[in-house]
Scaffold this active site. Structure first.
Site, PDB file in Angstrom:
ATOM      1  N   ASN A  10      -0.532  -0.602   2.849  1.00  0.00           N
ATOM      2  CA  ASN A  10      -0.960  -1.671   1.938  1.00  0.00           C
ATOM      3  C   ASN A  10      -0.453  -2.995   2.509  1.00  0.00           C
ATOM      4  O   ASN A  10       0.747  -3.267   2.449  1.00  0.00           O
ATOM      5  CB  ASN A  10      -0.363  -1.406   0.544  1.00  0.00           C
ATOM      6  CG  ASN A  10      -0.568  -2.561  -0.419  1.00  0.00           C
ATOM      7  OD1 ASN A  10      -1.335  -3.479  -0.152  1.00  0.00           O
ATOM      8  ND2 ASN A  10       0.124  -2.517  -1.547  1.00  0.00           N
ATOM      9  N   TRP A  11      -1.376  -3.768   3.055  1.00  0.00           N
ATOM     10  CA  TRP A  11      -0.970  -5.026   3.698  1.00  0.00           C
ATOM     11  C   TRP A  11      -0.672  -6.130   2.675  1.00  0.00           C
ATOM     12  O   TRP A  11      -0.188  -7.188   3.040  1.00  0.00           O
ATOM     13  CB  TRP A  11      -2.055  -5.487   4.675  1.00  0.00           C
ATOM     14  CG  TRP A  11      -2.026  -4.756   5.994  1.00  0.00           C
ATOM     15  CD1 TRP A  11      -1.259  -3.667   6.307  1.00  0.00           C
ATOM     16  CD2 TRP A  11      -2.784  -5.069   7.171  1.00  0.00           C
ATOM     17  NE1 TRP A  11      -1.502  -3.289   7.613  1.00  0.00           N
ATOM     18  CE2 TRP A  11      -2.426  -4.124   8.161  1.00  0.00           C
ATOM     19  CE3 TRP A  11      -3.742  -6.043   7.485  1.00  0.00           C
ATOM     20  CZ2 TRP A  11      -2.985  -4.146   9.449  1.00  0.00           C
ATOM     21  CZ3 TRP A  11      -4.293  -6.051   8.760  1.00  0.00           C
ATOM     22  CH2 TRP A  11      -3.923  -5.122   9.733  1.00  0.00           C
ATOM     23  N   LYS A  12      -0.996  -5.901   1.413  1.00  0.00           N
ATOM     24  CA  LYS A  12      -0.799  -6.928   0.376  1.00  0.00           C
ATOM     25  C   LYS A  12      -1.457  -8.242   0.823  1.00  0.00           C
ATOM     26  O   LYS A  12      -2.487  -8.207   1.479  1.00  0.00           O
ATOM     27  CB  LYS A  12       0.685  -7.075   0.049  1.00  0.00           C
ATOM     28  CG  LYS A  12       1.347  -5.718  -0.246  1.00  0.00           C
ATOM     29  CD  LYS A  12       2.718  -5.832  -0.808  1.00  0.00           C
ATOM     30  CE  LYS A  12       3.290  -4.444  -1.030  1.00  0.00           C
ATOM     31  NZ  LYS A  12       4.572  -4.439  -1.696  1.00  0.00           N
ATOM     32  N   HIS A  93      -1.261  -0.966  -8.817  1.00  0.00           N
ATOM     33  CA  HIS A  93      -0.013  -1.240  -8.080  1.00  0.00           C
ATOM     34  C   HIS A  93       0.937  -1.999  -9.001  1.00  0.00           C
ATOM     35  O   HIS A  93       0.513  -2.821  -9.810  1.00  0.00           O
ATOM     36  CB  HIS A  93      -0.317  -2.062  -6.827  1.00  0.00           C
ATOM     37  CG  HIS A  93       0.869  -2.169  -5.922  1.00  0.00           C
ATOM     38  ND1 HIS A  93       1.890  -3.044  -6.158  1.00  0.00           N
ATOM     39  CD2 HIS A  93       1.205  -1.478  -4.806  1.00  0.00           C
ATOM     40  CE1 HIS A  93       2.814  -2.888  -5.210  1.00  0.00           C
ATOM     41  NE2 HIS A  93       2.417  -1.952  -4.376  1.00  0.00           N
ATOM     42  N   GLU A  95       2.784  -4.426  -8.579  1.00  0.00           N
ATOM     43  CA  GLU A  95       2.700  -5.894  -8.513  1.00  0.00           C
ATOM     44  C   GLU A  95       1.542  -6.402  -9.363  1.00  0.00           C
ATOM     45  O   GLU A  95       1.626  -7.475  -9.964  1.00  0.00           O
ATOM     46  CB  GLU A  95       2.582  -6.327  -7.041  1.00  0.00           C
ATOM     47  CG  GLU A  95       3.918  -6.150  -6.324  1.00  0.00           C
ATOM     48  CD  GLU A  95       3.832  -5.943  -4.823  1.00  0.00           C
ATOM     49  OE1 GLU A  95       2.758  -6.184  -4.231  1.00  0.00           O
ATOM     50  OE2 GLU A  95       4.856  -5.529  -4.243  1.00  0.00           O
ATOM     51  N   GLU A 163       5.556   5.164  -6.965  1.00  0.00           N
ATOM     52  CA  GLU A 163       6.273   4.056  -6.335  1.00  0.00           C
ATOM     53  C   GLU A 163       7.291   3.482  -7.322  1.00  0.00           C
ATOM     54  O   GLU A 163       6.935   2.656  -8.185  1.00  0.00           O
ATOM     55  CB  GLU A 163       5.296   2.948  -5.939  1.00  0.00           C
ATOM     56  CG  GLU A 163       4.233   3.385  -4.958  1.00  0.00           C
ATOM     57  CD  GLU A 163       3.696   2.213  -4.154  1.00  0.00           C
ATOM     58  OE1 GLU A 163       3.853   2.227  -2.937  1.00  0.00           O
ATOM     59  OE2 GLU A 163       3.155   1.273  -4.761  1.00  0.00           O
ATOM     60  N   GLY A 169       9.887  -2.805  -1.303  1.00  0.00           N
ATOM     61  CA  GLY A 169      10.296  -3.986  -0.547  1.00  0.00           C
ATOM     62  C   GLY A 169      11.792  -4.256  -0.560  1.00  0.00           C
ATOM     63  O   GLY A 169      12.229  -5.331  -0.146  1.00  0.00           O
ATOM     64  N   SER A 208       9.704   1.428   0.310  1.00  0.00           N
ATOM     65  CA  SER A 208      10.624   1.351   1.455  1.00  0.00           C
ATOM     66  C   SER A 208      10.541   2.557   2.384  1.00  0.00           C
ATOM     67  O   SER A 208      11.561   3.022   2.892  1.00  0.00           O
ATOM     68  CB  SER A 208      12.056   1.117   0.972  1.00  0.00           C
ATOM     69  OG  SER A 208      12.151  -0.160   0.346  1.00  0.00           O
ATOM     70  N   GLY A 229       4.143  -0.291   2.410  1.00  0.00           N
ATOM     71  CA  GLY A 229       3.880  -1.729   2.365  1.00  0.00           C
ATOM     72  C   GLY A 229       4.305  -2.392   3.659  1.00  0.00           C
ATOM     73  O   GLY A 229       3.594  -2.366   4.664  1.00  0.00           O
ATOM     74  N   GLY A 230       5.491  -2.986   3.666  1.00  0.00           N
ATOM     75  CA  GLY A 230       5.936  -3.810   4.786  1.00  0.00           C
ATOM     76  C   GLY A 230       5.822  -3.137   6.145  1.00  0.00           C
ATOM     77  O   GLY A 230       5.417  -3.776   7.129  1.00  0.00           O
TER      78      GLY A 230
HETATM   79  C1  PEP Z   1       4.194  -0.981  -1.835  1.00  0.00           C
HETATM   80  O1  PEP Z   1       4.304  -2.068  -2.377  1.00  0.00           O
HETATM   81  O2  PEP Z   1       3.196  -0.270  -2.043  1.00  0.00           O
HETATM   82  C2  PEP Z   1       5.248  -0.535  -0.956  1.00  0.00           C
HETATM   83  C3  PEP Z   1       5.449   0.743  -0.846  1.00  0.00           C
HETATM   84  O3  PEP Z   1       5.981  -1.510  -0.312  1.00  0.00           O
HETATM   85  P1  PEP Z   1       7.187  -1.293   0.726  1.00  0.00           P
HETATM   86  O4  PEP Z   1       6.810  -0.138   1.629  1.00  0.00           O
HETATM   87  O5  PEP Z   1       7.269  -2.586   1.479  1.00  0.00           O
HETATM   88  O6  PEP Z   1       8.393  -0.989  -0.078  1.00  0.00           O
END
Ligand code: PEP
Length: 248
Positions: A10-12, A93, A95, A163, A169, A208, A229-230
């Site tokens: 997920n590049w957000k 999600h 967010e 999640e 993050g 993470s 994500g990241g």
């Molecule tokens: C996400 O927001 O879907 C996520 C898993 O982010 P991260 O891997 O950066 O914690």
């Protein structure tokens, strides 16, 4: 029953056309690991260019509107995503649940719209830190599933992503035991909601996930992949996570 793993990035709200160069190595890793599925969900504007740049890779969206069309300024329908070449859509999600006040009922409607258009819906659930500290993590997630799982979901059209909000993050992850407990609870709830089909719905862990913890997390029972994500923003980080899934 071991399900085929899915590793989704997920590049957000990150990435411009230059970022699509990362897809070459990610697509090569996907090709090299035919026993699992790999997807990238870039911003809406990069979906069609990503499909063109990496035709073999599954490209998805980070959200979708529940309506087929109409007066919804700034929104994107499932049919539009499908036409752009998307194969999946993330919905609910944390967010979006927090920033856009999305309710379980809206998340379910979005998942239903995605499935009706021929997309796979990735429905996200997860507790806050305060909810976990209060001993309510499983109850909160079960409640989110009650409200947001579409009843027509099947193994090939529905994915759940667990999640924990506090792990996104932050570099923090739940213990392996806590991940196992939650995924088992989600599997049980899916059986209640979807009957036998619930055993075929993949449950991803997200929060993470990094190259150094991916294999351990994905080896847990009922962890059928990861939502990343990241660490999905660069092939240097995401390709080792794909390798971790393959070895788990
Ligand atoms: C996400 O927001 O879907 C996520 C898993 O982010 P991260 O891997 O950066 O914690």
């Amino acid at each position: 029953m071991a399900l085929r793993k899915l590793v989704a990035g997920n590049w957000k709200m990150n990435g411009s056309r230059g970022a699509l160069a990362e897809l070459d190595a990610i697509a090569a890793a996907a090709d090299g690991n035919p026993g699992l599925d790999v997807a990238i969900c870039p911003p809406f504007t990069l979906i069609a260019p990503a499909v063109a740049a990496a035709p073999g890779l599954s490209i998805g969206a980070q959200d979708v509107h529940m309506a087929e069309k109409g007066a919804h300024t700034g929104c994107i329908s499932a049919a539009m995503l499908k036409e752009a070449g998307a194969r999946l859509a993330i919905v609910g999600h944390s967010e979006r649940r927090a920033d856009n006040h999305e309710t379980d009922a809206e998340v379910r409607a979005k998942a239903e719209a995605a499935i009706a258009a021929g997309l796979t819906a990735i429905v996200c659930v997860g507790e806050t830190e305060a909810e976990r500290d209060a001993g309510r993590a499983v109850a909160v997630v079960e409640g989110q599933l009650d409200g947001s799982v579409p009843p027509q979901g099947k193994g090939d059209t529905l994915v759940i992503a667990y999640e924990p909000v506090w792990a996104i993050g932050t570099g923090r992850t739940p213990s392996i035991g806590d991940v196992g407990e939650m995924h088992a609870a989600i599997r049980g709830k899916l059986a209640t909601l979807l009957g036998a089909e619930g055993a075929k719905v993949r449950i991803l862990y997200g929060g993470s996930v990094k190259p150094d913890n991916a294999a351990e997390l994905m080896a847990v029972a009922d962890v059928d992949g990861a939502l990343v994500g990241g660490a999905s923003l660069t092939a240097a980080q995401f390709v080792p996570i794909i390798a971790g899934a393959a070895s788990a």
